[in-house]
Write a protein that holds these residues in place. Structure first.
Motif, PDB file in Angstrom:
ATOM      1  N   LEU A   1       0.859  -1.187   0.000  1.00  0.00           N
ATOM      2  CA  LEU A   1       0.000   0.000   0.000  1.00  0.00           C
ATOM      3  C   LEU A   1       0.890   1.230   0.000  1.00  0.00           C
ATOM      4  O   LEU A   1       1.569   1.518   0.993  1.00  0.00           O
ATOM      5  CB  LEU A   1      -0.916   0.001   1.217  1.00  0.00           C
ATOM      6  CG  LEU A   1      -1.979   1.112   1.265  1.00  0.00           C
ATOM      7  CD1 LEU A   1      -2.921   1.002   0.090  1.00  0.00           C
ATOM      8  CD2 LEU A   1      -2.755   1.048   2.578  1.00  0.00           C
ATOM      9  N   LYS A   2       0.959   1.934  -1.126  1.00  0.00           N
ATOM     10  CA  LYS A   2       1.873   3.055  -1.288  1.00  0.00           C
ATOM     11  C   LYS A   2       1.322   4.301  -0.610  1.00  0.00           C
ATOM     12  O   LYS A   2       0.123   4.568  -0.616  1.00  0.00           O
ATOM     13  CB  LYS A   2       2.107   3.345  -2.774  1.00  0.00           C
ATOM     14  CG  LYS A   2       2.743   2.184  -3.534  1.00  0.00           C
ATOM     15  CD  LYS A   2       4.137   1.867  -3.017  1.00  0.00           C
ATOM     16  CE  LYS A   2       4.772   0.744  -3.810  1.00  0.00           C
ATOM     17  NZ  LYS A   2       6.113   0.381  -3.265  1.00  0.00           N
ATOM     18  N   SER A   3       2.255   5.072  -0.079  1.00  0.00           N
ATOM     19  CA  SER A   3       1.897   6.365   0.501  1.00  0.00           C
ATOM     20  C   SER A   3       1.985   7.429  -0.583  1.00  0.00           C
ATOM     21  O   SER A   3       1.944   7.127  -1.775  1.00  0.00           O
ATOM     22  CB  SER A   3       2.826   6.679   1.665  1.00  0.00           C
ATOM     23  OG  SER A   3       4.168   6.767   1.202  1.00  0.00           O
ATOM     24  N   ILE A   4       2.138   8.685  -0.169  1.00  0.00           N
ATOM     25  CA  ILE A   4       2.210   9.758  -1.170  1.00  0.00           C
ATOM     26  C   ILE A   4       3.439   9.591  -2.045  1.00  0.00           C
ATOM     27  O   ILE A   4       3.397   9.808  -3.258  1.00  0.00           O
ATOM     28  CB  ILE A   4       2.222  11.128  -0.467  1.00  0.00           C
ATOM     29  CG1 ILE A   4       0.921  11.316   0.322  1.00  0.00           C
ATOM     30  CG2 ILE A   4       2.377  12.254  -1.478  1.00  0.00           C
ATOM     31  CD1 ILE A   4       0.867  12.600   1.107  1.00  0.00           C
ATOM     32  N   GLY A   5       4.532   9.169  -1.448  1.00  0.00           N
ATOM     33  CA  GLY A   5       5.734   8.930  -2.230  1.00  0.00           C
ATOM     34  C   GLY A   5       5.761   7.505  -2.771  1.00  0.00           C
ATOM     35  O   GLY A   5       4.725   6.866  -2.986  1.00  0.00           O
ATOM     36  N   GLU A   6       6.988   6.971  -2.944  1.00  0.00           N
ATOM     37  CA  GLU A   6       7.147   5.623  -3.478  1.00  0.00           C
ATOM     38  C   GLU A   6       7.216   4.570  -2.382  1.00  0.00           C
ATOM     39  O   GLU A   6       7.236   3.374  -2.670  1.00  0.00           O
ATOM     40  CB  GLU A   6       8.421   5.556  -4.336  1.00  0.00           C
ATOM     41  CG  GLU A   6       8.358   6.396  -5.597  1.00  0.00           C
ATOM     42  CD  GLU A   6       7.276   5.910  -6.559  1.00  0.00           C
ATOM     43  OE1 GLU A   6       7.024   4.691  -6.569  1.00  0.00           O
ATOM     44  OE2 GLU A   6       6.700   6.738  -7.275  1.00  0.00           O
ATOM     45  N   LYS A   7       7.299   4.991  -1.124  1.00  0.00           N
ATOM     46  CA  LYS A   7       7.443   4.039  -0.033  1.00  0.00           C
ATOM     47  C   LYS A   7       6.083   3.558   0.448  1.00  0.00           C
ATOM     48  O   LYS A   7       5.045   4.136   0.140  1.00  0.00           O
ATOM     49  CB  LYS A   7       8.214   4.682   1.116  1.00  0.00           C
ATOM     50  CG  LYS A   7       9.640   5.091   0.754  1.00  0.00           C
ATOM     51  CD  LYS A   7      10.353   5.690   1.940  1.00  0.00           C
ATOM     52  CE  LYS A   7      11.786   6.108   1.576  1.00  0.00           C
ATOM     53  NZ  LYS A   7      12.495   6.686   2.740  1.00  0.00           N
TER      54      LYS A   7
ATOM     55  N   VAL B   1       3.082   2.599   3.198  1.00  0.00           N
ATOM     56  CA  VAL B   1       2.426   3.372   4.251  1.00  0.00           C
ATOM     57  C   VAL B   1       2.906   2.886   5.615  1.00  0.00           C
ATOM     58  O   VAL B   1       3.045   1.671   5.851  1.00  0.00           O
ATOM     59  CB  VAL B   1       0.898   3.221   4.137  1.00  0.00           C
ATOM     60  CG1 VAL B   1       0.194   3.858   5.331  1.00  0.00           C
ATOM     61  CG2 VAL B   1       0.411   3.862   2.851  1.00  0.00           C
ATOM     62  N   ILE B   2       3.164   3.835   6.510  1.00  0.00           N
ATOM     63  CA  ILE B   2       3.522   3.524   7.894  1.00  0.00           C
ATOM     64  C   ILE B   2       2.307   3.819   8.763  1.00  0.00           C
ATOM     65  O   ILE B   2       1.809   4.943   8.805  1.00  0.00           O
ATOM     66  CB  ILE B   2       4.739   4.346   8.360  1.00  0.00           C
ATOM     67  CG1 ILE B   2       5.957   4.028   7.485  1.00  0.00           C
ATOM     68  CG2 ILE B   2       5.039   4.074   9.820  1.00  0.00           C
ATOM     69  CD1 ILE B   2       7.177   4.843   7.828  1.00  0.00           C
TER      70      ILE B   2
ATOM     71  N   THR C   1      -8.193   4.320   5.920  1.00  0.00           N
ATOM     72  CA  THR C   1      -8.430   4.858   4.582  1.00  0.00           C
ATOM     73  C   THR C   1      -7.522   6.060   4.381  1.00  0.00           C
ATOM     74  O   THR C   1      -7.084   6.703   5.349  1.00  0.00           O
ATOM     75  CB  THR C   1      -9.905   5.268   4.387  1.00  0.00           C
ATOM     76  OG1 THR C   1     -10.046   5.903   3.126  1.00  0.00           O
ATOM     77  CG2 THR C   1     -10.364   6.219   5.480  1.00  0.00           C
ATOM     78  N   HIS C   2      -7.210   6.360   3.134  1.00  0.00           N
ATOM     79  CA  HIS C   2      -6.360   7.508   2.831  1.00  0.00           C
ATOM     80  C   HIS C   2      -7.045   8.836   3.154  1.00  0.00           C
ATOM     81  O   HIS C   2      -6.400   9.879   3.184  1.00  0.00           O
ATOM     82  CB  HIS C   2      -5.971   7.486   1.350  1.00  0.00           C
ATOM     83  CG  HIS C   2      -4.929   6.443   1.032  1.00  0.00           C
ATOM     84  ND1 HIS C   2      -3.710   6.396   1.654  1.00  0.00           N
ATOM     85  CD2 HIS C   2      -4.946   5.405   0.159  1.00  0.00           C
ATOM     86  CE1 HIS C   2      -2.989   5.393   1.176  1.00  0.00           C
ATOM     87  NE2 HIS C   2      -3.728   4.763   0.265  1.00  0.00           N
ATOM     88  N   ASP C   3      -8.347   8.799   3.345  1.00  0.00           N
ATOM     89  CA  ASP C   3      -9.083  10.044   3.593  1.00  0.00           C
ATOM     90  C   ASP C   3      -9.033  10.479   5.045  1.00  0.00           C
ATOM     91  O   ASP C   3      -9.608  11.519   5.394  1.00  0.00           O
ATOM     92  CB  ASP C   3     -10.547   9.862   3.173  1.00  0.00           C
ATOM     93  CG  ASP C   3     -10.687   9.639   1.682  1.00  0.00           C
ATOM     94  OD1 ASP C   3      -9.823  10.126   0.946  1.00  0.00           O
ATOM     95  OD2 ASP C   3     -11.651   8.968   1.258  1.00  0.00           O
ATOM     96  N   LEU C   4      -8.377   9.680   5.913  1.00  0.00           N
ATOM     97  CA  LEU C   4      -8.292  10.066   7.323  1.00  0.00           C
ATOM     98  C   LEU C   4      -7.523  11.375   7.471  1.00  0.00           C
ATOM     99  O   LEU C   4      -6.431  11.529   6.919  1.00  0.00           O
ATOM    100  CB  LEU C   4      -7.607   8.961   8.130  1.00  0.00           C
ATOM    101  CG  LEU C   4      -8.434   7.689   8.367  1.00  0.00           C
ATOM    102  CD1 LEU C   4      -7.583   6.657   9.092  1.00  0.00           C
ATOM    103  CD2 LEU C   4      -9.679   8.014   9.180  1.00  0.00           C
ATOM    104  N   GLY C   5      -8.079  12.305   8.215  1.00  0.00           N
ATOM    105  CA  GLY C   5      -7.418  13.571   8.455  1.00  0.00           C
ATOM    106  C   GLY C   5      -7.695  14.642   7.425  1.00  0.00           C
ATOM    107  O   GLY C   5      -7.317  15.801   7.607  1.00  0.00           O
ATOM    108  N   LYS C   6      -8.344  14.279   6.335  1.00  0.00           N
ATOM    109  CA  LYS C   6      -8.639  15.279   5.311  1.00  0.00           C
ATOM    110  C   LYS C   6      -9.853  16.107   5.721  1.00  0.00           C
ATOM    111  O   LYS C   6     -10.768  15.613   6.385  1.00  0.00           O
ATOM    112  CB  LYS C   6      -8.919  14.604   3.972  1.00  0.00           C
ATOM    113  CG  LYS C   6      -7.700  13.936   3.347  1.00  0.00           C
ATOM    114  CD  LYS C   6      -8.069  13.369   1.984  1.00  0.00           C
ATOM    115  CE  LYS C   6      -6.868  12.711   1.321  1.00  0.00           C
ATOM    116  NZ  LYS C   6      -7.210  12.119   0.008  1.00  0.00           N
ATOM    117  N   ALA C   7      -9.843  17.351   5.302  1.00  0.00           N
ATOM    118  CA  ALA C   7     -10.983  18.225   5.573  1.00  0.00           C
ATOM    119  C   ALA C   7     -12.139  17.845   4.658  1.00  0.00           C
ATOM    120  O   ALA C   7     -11.958  17.565   3.466  1.00  0.00           O
ATOM    121  CB  ALA C   7     -10.588  19.683   5.357  1.00  0.00           C
TER     122      ALA C   7
END
Length: 1130
Positions: free
Chosen positions: A287-293, A295-296, A308-314
């Motif tokens: 599961l890739k993060s914003i970069g190439e690494k 997700v932590i 989900t990737h939407d956590l923390g988004k407004a």
């Protein structure tokens, strides 16, 4: 607004009324005059309603007016004036301001007036006040009609209006904060009315024959009394709960208990064994993060399921115009004593008042004697009291007035009108949506009552229900109303409650249709009248082979005998007699086909007596042998018949993504829906997926998200039906995905029937299907030399090919323009254009010289755009051809010189491009055609399109378009007559309300016809409909409508062109006329500049200008008109 800042004159007037000492009110001598002064002040209040607010802040009603009418009611003049003043002060705020204001300041005043009205309502909740009003109303009603004065009738109307205004005041839930079974202000007001006996007087006004003029007022008061009530709650008031109700409550409690236990288990699992400070960090592989690494993840593993990737988004703010419409229904359970008295009121109202009152109100609405939107009270009363009648021991005779086909038609017409107004009046779309919801609920209640009649033990009631069902299932308008509403549902204007009622009504209608068709092979229904091409008639199911018909006739002819008592027509039917005559002919044929000879003969003789004209059913003195021969002709005739409807055919209309989407929108809130609503949704989706075998229609990602939510719900056991259906659809999808590798990609898109078939049965290959290949570069130019008549033009040949059906449209044979269609400019071409511009900058015709010299040939418009973009010119007027004046002209001292010069410059610049384009067009393609031929061809092209559309079965949309044009012409003529100044018309949108018209508006052939007659296409993405331009005059609209009424075959007059001496003579005369005009123009050019005759003097000299050759010519505007005339004649 405080009393201390009240206007001094207003304060003095209020002080002159009197004063309250304890419970006794002492009025002043000028009390009556002061009340009249207050009425005058209210007439002159400003837009903020300042007088009304000051009187509300001073509590004029609580402290003065109510004590006056309670203690001094014997003074008739004072009592009448106080009632007038209170009717004005209790007027709804919405009526005072016209609408809910958008401006914050004015909206503050609006809310202030509403708060004062709520204080008035609380003050009116007094048995003594309503006792005085009831006693006064009772004394007035005791007077005979002859003894009543005009003042008495006015006082009766004012008392009813006062009660209506007080009941209309909205509740303030934030101030009251009441719960169910608690008495609100509205309940206290109703109880005061009941204790004073005012409710009995309202029932008397509704039932008395001599008081029918107050019918609309009584209906308004009644509807406001039951504003917060539901029929189900009133029916169950004071009764023990049934076993079914107890079971339903137990199920709801079980669902809540399961949810609570599931939440408790999830909280237990989320508690980690380690301390919270040692939650740990994890790397999520794959599961890739914003970069190439990867997700932590910094939380416990028990929470990873919700990652989900939407956590923390407004959360993105939804624009106001895209927000979902909110429900305005606020139902609550009143106190038990109030519900008991309202239940008794409903029972008495149904037994004594309902049928008569609804008849009077309906007559007033039909005759347009009521005010605007008064039909909403009628729709509410119909749905409320019929629902109460169903729950309270159903009796069909109590609601017989509203159980008719006329009521169905009235409601269907209102639904259509509300929907049309919701589209056109966008500012008030929410109000029109609420009215449409009322009409839909009334329609739903009619269906429920018919369904209840069908289950009755009385055979007469069951027979009446069958007659009603036969009519509503036969007529297309009643069958397709739910399809239209579902397809056009807009969640931004229509609330979720509207969708819920629509889904439940659709389920009820389809269930009734299934039950009605059960045991029948088919159901005869009305179909659309479509004109088909000759030679393509499909044989109906009733037609058989000639041998079978001959055998049938031999059997029938042997047993024919006289039969009496047959009725060939229905005098009470709304069907025209002409259509009933055709139906009678079909009935005769049906009797013959069923080998019922006596019945067929009886129908024939009865029809002969009803329709003797034309001897359609034989003459009056027909012989028996001729009668037998006539019956034989009817048996073998191919008569027009209605189509047979099968239930699966009806369900196929619902297999559409636009109809499935509203169901899924309602399914998202499955936990808030009632069990019946969820059952209606599941049953419709089951019909599509199982009965029609179109489960692939639900293979969509948003649908699967809803199914996933249902399956993961802790209380899923309460939704067994939904869970079973979701598992079935998912199972079918994974089975298809094993065969079709593209199934996962198809999840991203909504699919129609064709896409569903391709997805399940296989995709068509690129080479399959119909492929049309044009082998010739231009087939028209190839055919023209091969015709025997060489005088045919290209346009005539193309029109004839379209009329014969060889091609679909004129555009398929459009002639390709010669030259290149170059759009991009190279650097060399731009340099060349700059050099040519510098070379011809000082010439009289810059653009014309550049066109002659430029290497890459382009249009004038392309050159002008490029010159503007390069900055070589700042205005396109600099490229117009320049004109010089003759220095010998004798016009220097004319007072009109300046005006004529300016007019000539402006008009010549405007018409320069048009003149050049006309010359180019004449040089390329005209080659000496006459004006009559061009006009004929233009009319023929419109006629060709009309004829082609009629052959394609679009007679209905053509008639609708023709009616729209004629109606717009009438409106614009009326606007022109009513306006003292020039009225500026607005573009009128063409809104298709039926599916047939909507499909026609999407077809390219119909859109070409709209462009031909001058209708404008949508300008941008903000416009959805074609529009009739504002510049079209009524005469032009009527001409376009007349062109649409032509149903003759195109180019019918051209079939006799060959060898026609008349046409040849016309062509010769036009040729001679053209030669004469060219000779006249040549003579004018040879005429010397100074040879102006006496006719060029006076005012005529002022109206003429000098051209390039120094000759006098007409002004530019007139010359433009003459050029157009000469172009048609030349």
């Amino acid at each position: 607004m405080e009393l201390s800042i009240m206007n001094c004159e207003l304060l003095a007037t209020c002080s002159a009324l009197g004063y309250l000492e304890g419970d006794t009110y002492h009025r002043e001598p000028d009390c009556l005059e002061s009340v009249k002064d207050l009425i005058r002040y209210l007439r002159h209040e400003d837009d903020t309603r300042d007088i009304r607010q000051q009187l509300g802040a001073g509590q004029i009603i609580q402290n003065d007016l109510l004590p006056i009418i309670s203690q001094h009611s014997q003074d008739k003049a004072l009592f009448d004036a106080c009632i007038r003043l209170m009717v004005n002060l209790t007027q709804p705020a919405l009526l005072c301001f016209g609408k809910v204001p958008d401006d914050p300041t004015v909206r503050h005043h609006f809310l202030q007036v509403v708060s004062y009205l709520q204080a008035y309502k609380e003050a009116f909740a007094n048995e003594k006040v309503f006792g005085v009003l009831s006693e006064t109303l009772y004394n007035l009603l005791q007077l005979d009609w002859e003894q009543r004065q005009e003042e008495d009738n006015l006082l009766i109307e004012r008392i009813l209006l006062l009660v209506r205004n007080v009941l209309h005041v909205p509740a303030d839930p934030h101030e009251e904060k009441n719960v169910d079974d608690d008495a609100s202000v509205h309940d206290k007001l109703l109880w005061a009315m009941h204790m004073s006996g005012l409710d009995d007087l309202i029932k008397f006004l509704a039932s008395a024959p001599s008081e029918q003029q107050w019918s609309m007022h009584v209906l308004e008061v009644t509807s406001l009394m039951f504003r917060d009530q539901t029929p189900e709650l009133l029916v169950s008031a004071g009764q023990t709960r049934s076993a079914q109700e107890k079971q339903r409550d137990a199920q709801e409690l079980e669902v809540l208990r399961q949810k609570e236990q599931a939440e408790k288990r999830s909280r237990t699992l989320q508690r980690g064994t380690r301390h919270s400070r040692f939650g740990g960090s994890y790397v999520v592989q794959g599961l890739k993060s914003i970069g190439e690494k990867d997700v932590i993840y910094h939380r416990g593993l028990h929470n990873f399921k919700n990652y989900t990737h939407d956590l923390g988004k407004a959360v993105r703010r939804v624009p106001k115009r895209k927000q979902q419409a909110k429900d305005t229904e606020g139902k609550r359970r009143s106190a038990l004593n109030v519900r008991l008295f309202l239940r008794k009121f409903c029972v008495d109202f149904l037994e004594n008042c309902y049928n008569r009152l609804m008849y009077l109100v309906k007559e007033g609405l039909v005759r347009e004697q009521a005010q605007q939107h008064d039909e909403t009270y009628y729709l509410w009363a119909l749905s409320f009291f019929m629902a109460f009648n169903r729950g309270n021991g159903f009796r069909a005779d109590l609601v017989s007035e509203t159980m008719s086909i006329r009521t169905f038609h009235f409601i269907e017409r209102n639904i259509t009108n509300y929907y049309e107004m919701m589209l056109t009046d966008r500012k008030e779309a929410t109000s029109w949506s609420r009215r449409m919801h009322l009409a839909l609920k009334a329609y739903q209640e009619l269906l429920l009552t018919v369904n209840e009649m069908d289950r009755s033990h009385d055979e007469n009631i069951k027979q009446s229900a069958n007659v009603i069902k036969s009519n509503i299932f036969y007529l297309m308008e009643y069958r397709e109303i739910f399809l239209t509403l579902l397809r056009k549902f807009d969640e931004t204007k229509q609330p979720r409650s509207f969708l819920r009622d629509l889904v439940e009504s659709t389920h009820l209608f389809l269930r009734m249709l299934e039950r009605f068709c059960k045991g029948r092979n088919n159901l005869v229904v009305q179909k659309k009248r479509v004109k088909r091409k000759k030679g393509r008639k499909k044989t109906t199911a009733i037609e058989t082979t000639p041998e079978a018909l001959e055998e049938t006739w031999n059997i029938v002819a042997g047993e024919l005998r006289d039969s009496e008592g047959a009725v060939p027509f229905d005098a009470a039917s709304e069907t025209p007699l002409e259509e009933q005559r055709t139906e009678a002919m079909v009935r005769v044929q049906d009797s013959l086909l069923n080998r019922l000879g006596p019945e067929a003969l009886g129908l024939l003789r009865a029809a002969r007596e009803v329709w003797p004209e034309g001897d359609v059913f034989g003459s009056a003195d027909v012989e028996p042998e001729e009668e037998l021969e006539l019956l034989k002709q009817i048996l073998f005739a191919n008569l027009p018949r209605d189509e047979a409807l099968h239930c699966p055919m009806c369900f196929t209309r619902f297999a559409n993504p636009n109809i499935v989407r509203p169901y899924l929108l309602l399914l998202r809130t499955y936990s808030q829906n009632s069990p019946h609503t969820n059952h209606c949704i599941t049953r419709m989706l089951h019909r599509l997926a199982v009965d029609l075998k179109m489960d692939a229609l639900l293979f969509q990602l948003s649908v699967f998200c809803i199914f996933n939510k249902i399956l993961a719900d802790p209380s899923a056991a309460a939704y067994k039906e939904l869970v079973t259906f979701a598992k079935f659809v998912l199972k079918r999808f994974f089975a298809l995905a094993a065969r079709n590798s593209k199934a996962y990609v198809e999840l991203l898109f909504w699919k129609n029937v064709g896409a569903v078939r391709e997805m399940t049965e296989g995709y068509s290959k690129p080479g399959e299907g119909w492929v049309f290949v044009c082998l010739l570069p231009d087939i028209v130019e190839t055919l023209l030399p091969l015709l025997s008549n060489t005088s045919r033009t290209r346009r005539q040949l193309v029109a004839q090919m379209v009329a014969m059906g060889l091609v679909d449209s004129v555009r398929d044979l459009k002639q390709q323009r010669k030259g290149t269609r170059i759009i991009l400019w190279t650097e060399e071409q731009e340099e060349e254009l700059k050099m040519l511009f510098e070379e011809f900058r000082d010439s009289n015709d810059i653009l014309g010289n550049i066109l002659k010299k430029v290497t890459a040939k382009r249009s004038r418009a392309r050159l002008v755009e490029k010159l503007l973009s390069l900055g070589l010119v700042s205005d396109r007027r600099e490229l117009y051809k320049k004109r010089h004046r003759n220095p010998n002209a004798q016009r220097k001292n004319s007072p009109m010189d300046c005006e004529d010069d300016d007019e000539e410059e402006d008009d010549s610049e405007e018409s320069e491009e048009e003149e050049q384009e006309r010359q180019d067009t004449v040089a390329k393609g005209r080659r000496g055609r006459v004006a009559e031929e061009e006009t004929f061809e233009k009319t023929a092209s419109v006629g060709t399109l009309v004829y082609t559309l009629q052959q394609e079965g679009m007679s209905g949309p053509l008639l609708w378009l023709q009616n729209c044009l004629n109606r717009t012409a009438d409106d614009r003529e009326e606007e022109g007559l009513n306006c003292n100044v020039l009225c500026s018309s607005q573009p009128i949108p063409l809104v298709p309300l039926t599916e047939e018209n909507e499909d026609a508006m999407e077809k390219p052939s119909f859109q070409r016809l709209l462009q031909k007659i001058g209708v404008r296409a949508p300008a941008d993405e903000q416009e959805s409909f074609w529009r009739i331009p504002a510049k079209m005059r009524p005469s032009q609209l009527r001409g376009a409508a007349a062109a649409l009424s032509s149903s003759e075959e195109p180019l019918a007059g051209e079939q006799g062109l060959e060898g026609s001496p008349v046409k040849q003579g016309e062509a010769d005369s036009h040729e001679q006329r053209s030669q004469a005009l060219r000779a006249l123009l040549l003579a004018r050019k040879r005429k010397p500049p100074g040879s102006a005759t006496a006719e060029h003097t006076g005012n005529e000299i002022k109206d003429r200008t000098l051209d390039q050759d120094g000759l006098y010519s007409a002004p530019t505007k007139r010359r433009r008109q003459r050029v157009l005339i000469d172009e048609d004649d030349d």
